[in-house]
Enzyme design. Structure first.
Site, short mmCIF file in Angstrom:
data_model
loop_
_atom_site.label_atom_id
_atom_site.label_comp_id
_atom_site.label_asym_id
_atom_site.label_seq_id
_atom_site.Cartn_x
_atom_site.Cartn_y
_atom_site.Cartn_z
N ASP A 145 0.81 -1.22 0.00
CA ASP A 145 0.00 0.00 0.00
C ASP A 145 0.84 1.27 0.00
OD1 ASP A 145 -2.32 -1.46 -0.09
OD2 ASP A 145 -2.61 -1.45 2.08
N ARG B 184 -2.74 2.52 -9.62
CA ARG B 184 -1.75 3.38 -8.94
C ARG B 184 -0.48 3.58 -9.76
NH1 ARG B 184 -2.89 1.54 -2.68
NH2 ARG B 184 -4.53 3.09 -2.38
#
Ligand code: S3P
Length: 435
Positions: free
Chosen positions: A322, A353
């Site tokens: 993360d 991302r």
């Protein structure tokens, strides 16, 4: 649409109690605390529960299934467990907002309940693939499906007979998949085993054991036998290392900084960010290591130093999965080249991302090359202030805010930042307090 304006900053210092700062409760552990507390026998008191939208959505879903939860919305919860078989059909559709962990873990928990339900979420969650849980849960006998081949939410769960334990080899190292299957395994006949290619975060296994379940862990396999009762236990949720990562990197890149963050969870499946920053030559100390309930915690001090590039992949990357957006900012500030690989999973997180960070880094003047499973960042050149976008992703928003602390030529304007409250309520105030 909320936006955030960040100016470049002088040295950062921890200014709250005793010179240290604290970050909100761990998101992964908060989800599990309320889920397992809900199906345990007895009353659990949970303190430090994350008041971010994601974990609150999990708690609300359990309340909708008849679990008494006092203090919902705040950090101190009293959960009146209903036992393994005590959940009731929710009155309507369960909306889990932005939270992948909520929808995937609850799907596992709810697959064997004997009642039906519909689980959905916001525009971003409805674009995230659920086949990774639909497949093993269906193999166990669950009747669960979403939309299209990728089983996008809404997910429809229909009542089914008793689930059967399976031996599942997951093609991806995912704690969400592992946990969904283990939670369904609690409701299955016989033993359920999940084997993963690398060890993902193990909070579910730890908490199941903490609440009295027998869970067998053997290298990359975890097994649980169905029908086990959980016993309610009080728990303090550690600070979230994935939230601490933002002030940690901020301290590492803003010249003259020194920040202490206290009571942070340092579960070894989560501490990739510490190892990566150390590889980049950061000055980090981890002190006062202690165990609190099922998880280890510590105080983390980060001081500014001149960072260098590094190479990140494999298990090291998984232990910081993360933290990719904020690692990108550290890499942009570091002299030299950072190569991030084995990160294809990032394309199906709250945003893609890899593409989101490649685009925004380019806008702030950083030289990057996007690859199918990662990125190459040529760091050490000045970061320029610009108008940037979160792509609806909380961690992209916070990472760009940290970049704003060292940006030159004006203020960093980050658009679409309301999502920060899914995981880090008080982020802006904390960042300001360090200045
Ligand atoms: C989580 C597991 C990880 C992580 C997510 C939270 C969890 O996802 O990225 O933010 O709480 O189990 P995957 O296990 O799907 O990689």
């Amino acid at each position: 649409m909320e936006r955030l304006i960040i100016n470049s900053s002088g040295p950062l210092r921890g200014r709250s109690t005793g010179g240290a700062v604290r970050v909100p409760g761990d998101k992964s552990i908060s989800h599990r605390a309320v889920m397992l507390g809900a199906i345990a026998e007895g009353t659990s008191r949970v303190s430090g529960f994350l008041t971010g939208e994601d974990s609150v959505n999990t708690a609300k879903a359990l309340a909708a299934m008849g679990v008494g939860i006092e203090g919902l919305g705040g950090p101190e919860l009293v959960i009146h467990g209903v036992g393994l078989r005590g959940l009731k059909a929710p009155g309507g559709v369960l909306d889990l907002g932005n939270s992948g962990t909520s929808i995937r873990l609850l799907s596992g928990l709810m697959s064997g309940q004997g009642f039906g339900a519909t689980l959905t979420g916001d525009q971003y969650l409805r674009k995230r693939p659920m086949t990774r849980i639909v497949k093993p849960l269906s193999q166990m006998g669950a009747i669960i499906s979403g939309e299209g081949e990728k089983n996008y939410p809404p997910l429809e769960i229909k009542p089914c007979g008793r689930l059967s334990g399976i031996n599942y080899s997951s093609p991806i190292a995912s704690a969400q998949v592992k946990s969904a299957v283990l939670l369904a395994g609690l409701y299955a006949n016989g033993t359920t085993t999940v084997t993963e290619p690398m060890k993902s975060r193990d909070h579910t296994e730890r908490m199941l054991k903490y609440m009295g379940a027998e869970v067998n862990v053997e290298r990359l396999s975890v097994s649980i036998t169905g029908g086990q009762r959980l016993v309610a236990r009080d728990l303090t949720v550690p600070g979230d290392i994935s939230s601490a990562a933002f002030p940690m990197v901020a301290a590492a890149i803003v010249p003259g900084s020194k920040v202490v963050i206290s009571d942070v969870g340092i579960n070894p499946t989560r501490t990739g960010i510490i190892d990566i920053l150390r590889l980049m030559n950061a000055r980090i100390s981890v002190e006062n290591v202690r165990n609190d309930g099922p998880e280890p915690i510590a105080d983390i001090t980060v001081e500014y130093s001149k960072l260098g590039g590094t190479e990140i992949g494999g298990e090291l990357f998984l232990r910081a999965i993360d933290e990719f957006p904020i690692i990108c900012i550290a890499a942009a500030a570091a002299k030299g080249t950072t190569v991030i690989k084995d990160a294809a999973e990032l394309r199906v997180k709250e945003s893609d991302r890899i593409s989101a960070m490649a685009g925004e880094l380019t806008r702030i003047g950083v030289k990057v090359i996007e690859t199918p499973d990662g990125m190459i960042i040529h760091g050490g050149t000045p970061i320029h202030a610009a108008e940037v976008d979160s792509h609806g992703d909380h961690r992209v928003a916070m990472s760009l805010a940290v970049a704003g602390l060292i940006a030159q030529g004006g203020e960093m304007v980050i658009n679409d930042t309301e999502n920060i409250k899914t995981s880090f309520p008080g982020f802006v105030e904390l960042l300001e307090s360090l200045k």
